[in-house]
Design a protein around this motif. Structure first.
Motif, mmCIF file in Angstrom:
data_model
loop_
_atom_site.group_PDB
_atom_site.id
_atom_site.type_symbol
_atom_site.label_atom_id
_atom_site.label_comp_id
_atom_site.label_asym_id
_atom_site.label_seq_id
_atom_site.Cartn_x
_atom_site.Cartn_y
_atom_site.Cartn_z
ATOM 1 N N ARG A 136 -8.943 -47.770 -65.335
ATOM 2 C CA ARG A 136 -8.787 -46.711 -64.109
ATOM 3 C C ARG A 136 -8.387 -48.217 -63.048
ATOM 4 O O ARG A 136 -8.413 -47.202 -62.197
ATOM 5 C CB ARG A 136 -10.464 -46.537 -64.096
ATOM 6 C CG ARG A 136 -10.998 -45.377 -64.887
ATOM 7 C CD ARG A 136 -11.826 -44.245 -65.165
ATOM 8 N NE ARG A 136 -12.737 -43.733 -65.461
ATOM 9 C CZ ARG A 136 -13.043 -42.875 -66.210
ATOM 10 N NH1 ARG A 136 -14.907 -43.560 -65.205
ATOM 11 N NH2 ARG A 136 -13.473 -41.938 -67.073
ATOM 12 N N ALA A 137 -8.464 -49.408 -63.134
ATOM 13 C CA ALA A 137 -8.371 -50.438 -62.689
ATOM 14 C C ALA A 137 -6.794 -50.202 -62.228
ATOM 15 O O ALA A 137 -6.012 -50.366 -60.703
ATOM 16 C CB ALA A 137 -9.038 -51.674 -62.386
ATOM 17 N N ALA A 138 -5.817 -50.063 -63.472
ATOM 18 C CA ALA A 138 -5.028 -49.850 -63.471
ATOM 19 C C ALA A 138 -4.280 -48.166 -62.508
ATOM 20 O O ALA A 138 -2.958 -48.216 -63.200
ATOM 21 C CB ALA A 138 -3.942 -50.117 -64.783
ATOM 22 N N GLY A 139 -5.155 -47.668 -62.890
ATOM 23 C CA GLY A 139 -4.400 -46.522 -61.947
ATOM 24 C C GLY A 139 -4.678 -44.934 -62.855
ATOM 25 O O GLY A 139 -4.076 -43.997 -63.064
ATOM 26 N N ALA A 140 -5.041 -45.668 -64.427
ATOM 27 C CA ALA A 140 -4.732 -44.653 -65.248
ATOM 28 C C ALA A 140 -5.609 -42.924 -64.857
ATOM 29 O O ALA A 140 -6.626 -43.483 -64.609
ATOM 30 C CB ALA A 140 -5.456 -45.574 -67.007
ATOM 31 N N ASP A 141 -5.274 -42.055 -66.065
ATOM 32 C CA ASP A 141 -5.981 -40.962 -65.818
ATOM 33 C C ASP A 141 -6.937 -41.337 -67.394
ATOM 34 O O ASP A 141 -6.477 -41.199 -68.375
ATOM 35 C CB ASP A 141 -5.440 -40.711 -66.004
ATOM 36 C CG ASP A 141 -6.041 -38.575 -66.166
ATOM 37 O OD1 ASP A 141 -7.399 -38.340 -66.230
ATOM 38 O OD2 ASP A 141 -5.676 -37.511 -66.372
ATOM 39 N N VAL A 142 -7.972 -41.778 -67.589
ATOM 40 C CA VAL A 142 -8.653 -41.959 -68.515
ATOM 41 C C VAL A 142 -10.421 -40.874 -68.566
ATOM 42 O O VAL A 142 -10.677 -40.862 -68.040
ATOM 43 C CB VAL A 142 -9.451 -43.564 -68.381
ATOM 44 C CG1 VAL A 142 -9.879 -43.492 -69.599
ATOM 45 C CG2 VAL A 142 -8.426 -44.392 -68.053
ATOM 46 N N VAL A 143 -10.551 -40.887 -70.207
ATOM 47 C CA VAL A 143 -11.492 -39.811 -70.317
ATOM 48 C C VAL A 143 -12.220 -40.716 -71.409
ATOM 49 O O VAL A 143 -11.745 -41.815 -72.479
ATOM 50 C CB VAL A 143 -10.532 -38.021 -71.244
ATOM 51 C CG1 VAL A 143 -12.276 -38.218 -71.696
ATOM 52 C CG2 VAL A 143 -10.330 -37.540 -70.627
ATOM 53 N N ALA A 144 -14.035 -41.210 -70.738
ATOM 54 C CA ALA A 144 -14.403 -42.474 -71.346
ATOM 55 C C ALA A 144 -14.994 -40.801 -72.682
ATOM 56 O O ALA A 144 -16.163 -39.779 -72.552
ATOM 57 C CB ALA A 144 -15.310 -42.011 -71.169
ATOM 58 N N HIS A 145 -15.631 -41.419 -73.974
ATOM 59 C CA HIS A 145 -16.052 -40.063 -74.704
ATOM 60 C C HIS A 145 -16.813 -40.845 -75.940
ATOM 61 O O HIS A 145 -16.712 -41.748 -76.547
ATOM 62 C CB HIS A 145 -15.117 -39.203 -75.749
ATOM 63 C CG HIS A 145 -16.154 -38.534 -77.195
ATOM 64 N ND1 HIS A 145 -16.734 -37.274 -76.531
ATOM 65 C CD2 HIS A 145 -15.426 -38.960 -77.973
ATOM 66 C CE1 HIS A 145 -16.550 -36.642 -78.122
ATOM 67 N NE2 HIS A 145 -16.925 -37.880 -78.839
ATOM 68 N N ILE A 146 -18.239 -40.237 -76.075
ATOM 69 C CA ILE A 146 -18.891 -41.151 -76.735
ATOM 70 C C ILE A 146 -19.911 -39.887 -77.574
ATOM 71 O O ILE A 146 -20.187 -38.734 -77.004
ATOM 72 C CB ILE A 146 -20.525 -41.545 -76.021
ATOM 73 C CG1 ILE A 146 -20.498 -42.924 -75.154
ATOM 74 C CG2 ILE A 146 -21.421 -42.059 -76.995
ATOM 75 C CD1 ILE A 146 -19.977 -43.776 -75.252
ATOM 76 N N PRO A 147 -19.286 -40.309 -78.924
ATOM 77 C CA PRO A 147 -19.956 -39.449 -79.842
ATOM 78 C C PRO A 147 -21.595 -38.969 -79.656
ATOM 79 O O PRO A 147 -22.503 -39.790 -79.507
ATOM 80 C CB PRO A 147 -19.683 -39.832 -80.787
ATOM 81 C CG PRO A 147 -19.358 -40.633 -81.323
ATOM 82 C CD PRO A 147 -19.402 -41.176 -79.518
ATOM 83 N N ASN A 148 -22.312 -37.980 -80.117
ATOM 84 C CA ASN A 148 -23.515 -37.621 -79.845
ATOM 85 C C ASN A 148 -24.507 -37.765 -81.246
ATOM 86 O O ASN A 148 -23.911 -37.250 -82.105
ATOM 87 C CB ASN A 148 -24.506 -35.955 -79.361
ATOM 88 C CG ASN A 148 -25.603 -35.936 -79.396
ATOM 89 O OD1 ASN A 148 -26.414 -35.779 -80.661
ATOM 90 N ND2 ASN A 148 -26.063 -35.881 -78.277
ATOM 91 N N ARG A 149 -25.279 -38.663 -81.566
ATOM 92 C CA ARG A 149 -26.001 -39.568 -82.649
ATOM 93 C C ARG A 149 -26.116 -38.375 -83.505
ATOM 94 O O ARG A 149 -25.700 -37.965 -84.831
ATOM 95 C CB ARG A 149 -27.060 -40.260 -82.226
ATOM 96 C CG ARG A 149 -27.907 -41.056 -83.448
ATOM 97 C CD ARG A 149 -29.019 -41.398 -82.842
ATOM 98 N NE ARG A 149 -28.749 -42.804 -82.262
ATOM 99 C CZ ARG A 149 -28.876 -44.238 -82.957
ATOM 100 N NH1 ARG A 149 -29.168 -44.324 -84.006
ATOM 101 N NH2 ARG A 149 -28.911 -44.989 -81.825
ATOM 102 N N MET A 150 -27.422 -37.191 -82.548
ATOM 103 C CA MET A 150 -28.137 -35.795 -83.659
ATOM 104 C C MET A 150 -26.479 -34.825 -84.207
ATOM 105 O O MET A 150 -26.708 -34.496 -85.375
ATOM 106 C CB MET A 150 -28.895 -35.711 -82.879
ATOM 107 C CG MET A 150 -30.347 -36.174 -82.875
ATOM 108 S SD MET A 150 -28.934 -38.066 -81.370
ATOM 109 C CE MET A 150 -31.611 -38.345 -81.403
ATOM 110 N N ALA A 151 -25.723 -34.587 -83.403
ATOM 111 C CA ALA A 151 -24.939 -34.012 -83.668
ATOM 112 C C ALA A 151 -23.260 -33.816 -84.447
ATOM 113 O O ALA A 151 -23.092 -33.424 -85.314
ATOM 114 C CB ALA A 151 -24.386 -33.002 -82.694
ATOM 115 N N GLU A 152 -22.705 -35.038 -84.105
ATOM 116 C CA GLU A 152 -21.944 -35.660 -84.211
ATOM 117 C C GLU A 152 -22.413 -37.586 -85.950
ATOM 118 O O GLU A 152 -21.325 -36.946 -86.306
ATOM 119 C CB GLU A 152 -21.133 -36.202 -83.201
ATOM 120 C CG GLU A 152 -20.405 -35.038 -82.461
ATOM 121 C CD GLU A 152 -19.489 -35.571 -81.740
ATOM 122 O OE1 GLU A 152 -18.525 -35.419 -81.356
ATOM 123 O OE2 GLU A 152 -20.238 -35.372 -80.353
ATOM 124 N N GLY A 153 -22.688 -37.979 -85.085
ATOM 125 C CA GLY A 153 -23.107 -39.179 -86.195
ATOM 126 C C GLY A 153 -22.085 -40.437 -85.854
ATOM 127 O O GLY A 153 -21.447 -40.359 -84.953
#
Length: 580
Positions: free
Chosen positions: A95-112
């Motif tokens: 993001r410091a470089a001006g990029a369009d970034v989505v941060a994704h963390i899976p859910n431990r219970m639902a996805e593993g």
């Protein structure tokens, strides 16, 4: 099954030549060479060129193209503290470089754990054209192969689990950066997931994909992830953690400052503060609800935004403690019914939350001296395992793989899943597999003592002398010291609920030396310490500054009635982790 007997192992090695005092004794006890001691105590820090990591040049090109062409990127992490910090530091740098970034963390219970096809499809549908994983992805061979057409995929990871046949299958992706992959020539293979992500930030900065200063801004998160994932604090990890602790002391981000304050960390933080105060709060989000909360804290840009998130993490951490205590009490009751010669502890229960089974497994493995496998027996049984010296968990799981749907991990920690209907089958298979590795090894908990000292030697000057060994943690434990034949002068409880114990100790003779020892969450220990009793104590020495005055105290690790020589004997203080 009874708790494993304790054994105090006093060092019989001479002090390191050329080194005097307690530090010389500690270095000698650990077998440190003169050359290694000079590097350890002289402040030399390892650092290697990130572009020499296999796959790193390709990763920089793929990400650089995405940034320059204004493509939407996603950073795909994991729900533990290592994965969250890795996701946050790379997201901030891009993001410091001006990029369009989505941060994704899976859910431990639902996805593993791991890379999921549904998540990649959803990200692609949201316009993401390049996904960069951190702390996961190497095992996602099929998921990578079936990813949406046109989706670029860069994997950065530090896990590598061979298949049961011993072969290593790697995903076909735009770039794979993993210091453990076959053919790797990088001189250090023990980086955490956050460490690998930080090396990627270094490489992107060197190639001018992101602005100067990004690597320095990210170093505190890299240090936190490294300590939280229990990586050995040697080599380049020592460098990352040393620099990260300095950054936390000098200019912490709003999120980390809020978390340090909420955790009660005062002054210059140590690696132990990260391990025992900060990381558990960050991990609590993924264990109890959703790691998205921890990620938001790490990415917070203002103190006002960070403070309520840190408070919520503390609330979740308290809930985590209660859930662990309940599950541990239930598990202990069932362990009591096992024979003392059982090779492994294998327990499952539908009422044990998935997010805490690894913590319960760790406590039981340490207390009973046997590899432990704990699972939440839900629609799909998902569990965690923790091991002891001499048993490689992944190799044991290889031998018990028939009923398993998935598994992976390291020698000392692993995860697995299976149909709960096959739990008894798994229990039998894994017990046999562990027994093959254990042989006739006895159950015991060994305390390896670095040096024996007198109470009069416990001064701020000694604490400063031993501080050159910092950062201490996995692979470089803090010095374990012993005082023998100390006399109990008084005991008092303290804390909001009087849950901690302070013990005042004096020389057995009429000498004037007095020392203060503390045991956290052990108020019941007082009944074993009547005034005048002679005890031997094991402890880590702490320097505490209060109102500008330095003082030292002993953080108790174990104690026993005073005697001339060490041998296994039930001690007053339970397992090492519980009193640390």
């Amino acid at each position: 099954m009874k708790p494993a007997p304790r054994r105090w192992a006093f060092a019989d090695a001479a002090a390191l030549p050329g080194r005097t005092g307690v530090l010389g004794a500690v270095l000698g006890a650990r077998g440190v060479t003169a050359e290694a001691a000079q590097r350890l105590t002289g402040g030399d820090l390892d650092h290697h060129d990130p572009l020499t990591l296999r796959g790193m040049p390709e990763a920089v090109v793929a990400i650089g193209v995405a940034v320059s062409e204004r493509r939407r990127l996603a950073v795909y992490g994991d729900y533990d503290a290592d994965g969250v910090t890795a996701c946050a530091l790379l997201t901030q740098a891009l993001r410091a470089a001006g990029a369009d970034v989505v941060a994704h963390i899976p859910n431990r219970m639902a996805e593993g754990y791991g890379l999921h096809a549904a998540a990649l499809a959803e990200l692609h549908a949201r316009g993401v054209e390049c996904v960069v994983t951190v702390d996961c992805g190497t095992s996602g061979v099929e998921v990578a192969a079936g990813r949406p057409q046109g989706l670029h995929l860069v994997i950065t990871d530090h896990h590598l689990a061979p298949a049961p046949d011993g072969r290593v299958r790697l995903p076909e992706v735009d770039a794979l950066v993993n210091p453990k992959q076959p053919g790797e020539t990088y001189p250090f293979d023990a980086l955490a997931g956050a460490g690998v992500a930080w090396k990627l930030v270094e490489a992107l900065e060197a190639e001018r994909v992101i602005p100067p200063g990004c690597a320095q801004s990210a170093i505190a998160l890299a240090a936190l992830g490294t300590v939280a994932d229990m990586m050995p604090l040697r080599g380049e990890n020592r460098s990352i953690v040393t620099r990260g602790l300095a950054a936390l002391a000098e200019a912490p981000s709003p999120g980390l400052q809020a978390l340090l304050s909420a955790a009660g960390v005062r002054g210059r933080p140590r690696a132990s503060d990260l391990a025992f105060s900060v990381a558990p709060r960050l991990n609590a989000a993924g264990r109890m609800e959703d790691a998205e909360l921890a990620l938001r804290l790490c990415l917070a840009e203002t103190a006002d935004a960070a403070a309520p998130l840190a408070e919520q993490l503390c609330i979740q951490n308290e809930a985590r403690k209660l859930a662990v205590a309940r599950a541990l009490a239930e598990a202990e009751t069932r362990v009591a019914g096992l024979p003392d010669d059982a090779p492994a502890i294998v327990l499952g229960d539908a009422g044990w939350p998935m997010g805490i089974v690894g913590l319960v497994a760790g406590r039981l493995a340490e207390r009973y001296g046997r590899p432990t496998f704990i699972a939440c027996l839900d629609a799909e049984a998902r569990g965690s395992a923790r091991s002891v010296r001499g048993v490689h968990l992944v190799q044991a799981l290889d031998r018990a793989a028939a009923p398993l749907l998935r598994y992976g991990g390291h020698a000392l920690a692993a995860g697995f899943s299976l149909d709960p209907a096959r739990w008894e089958e798994f229990s039998d298979l894994i017990s046999v597999a562990v027994a093959e590795q254990l042989g006739d090894a006895e159950r015991e908990r060994v305390f390896r003592i670095d040096a024996t000292v007198e109470l009069a030697a416990l001064t701020p000057a000694l604490a400063a002398e031993l501080a050159v060994l910092e950062p201490c943690g996995q692979g470089n434990p803090e010095p374990l010291l012993a005082v023998t034949g100390a006399r109990v002068l008084a005991t008092t409880t303290f804390g909001a609920e009087r849950q901690h114990l302070r013990v005042l100790l004096g020389e057995a003779s009429t000498g004037p030396a007095v020392g203060e020892a503390i045991a956290f969450n052990k108020p019941g220990l007082a009944r074993h310490l009547p005034q005048g009793r002679l005890v031997d104590v094991l402890f880590a020495l702490e320097l505490d500054r209060w109102d500008g005055i330095d003082r030292v105290r002993m953080r108790l690790r174990d104690l026993r009635p005073a005697r001339a020589e060490a041998a296994a004997e039930p001690a007053c203080v339970p397992e090492r982790a519980a009193v640390a």
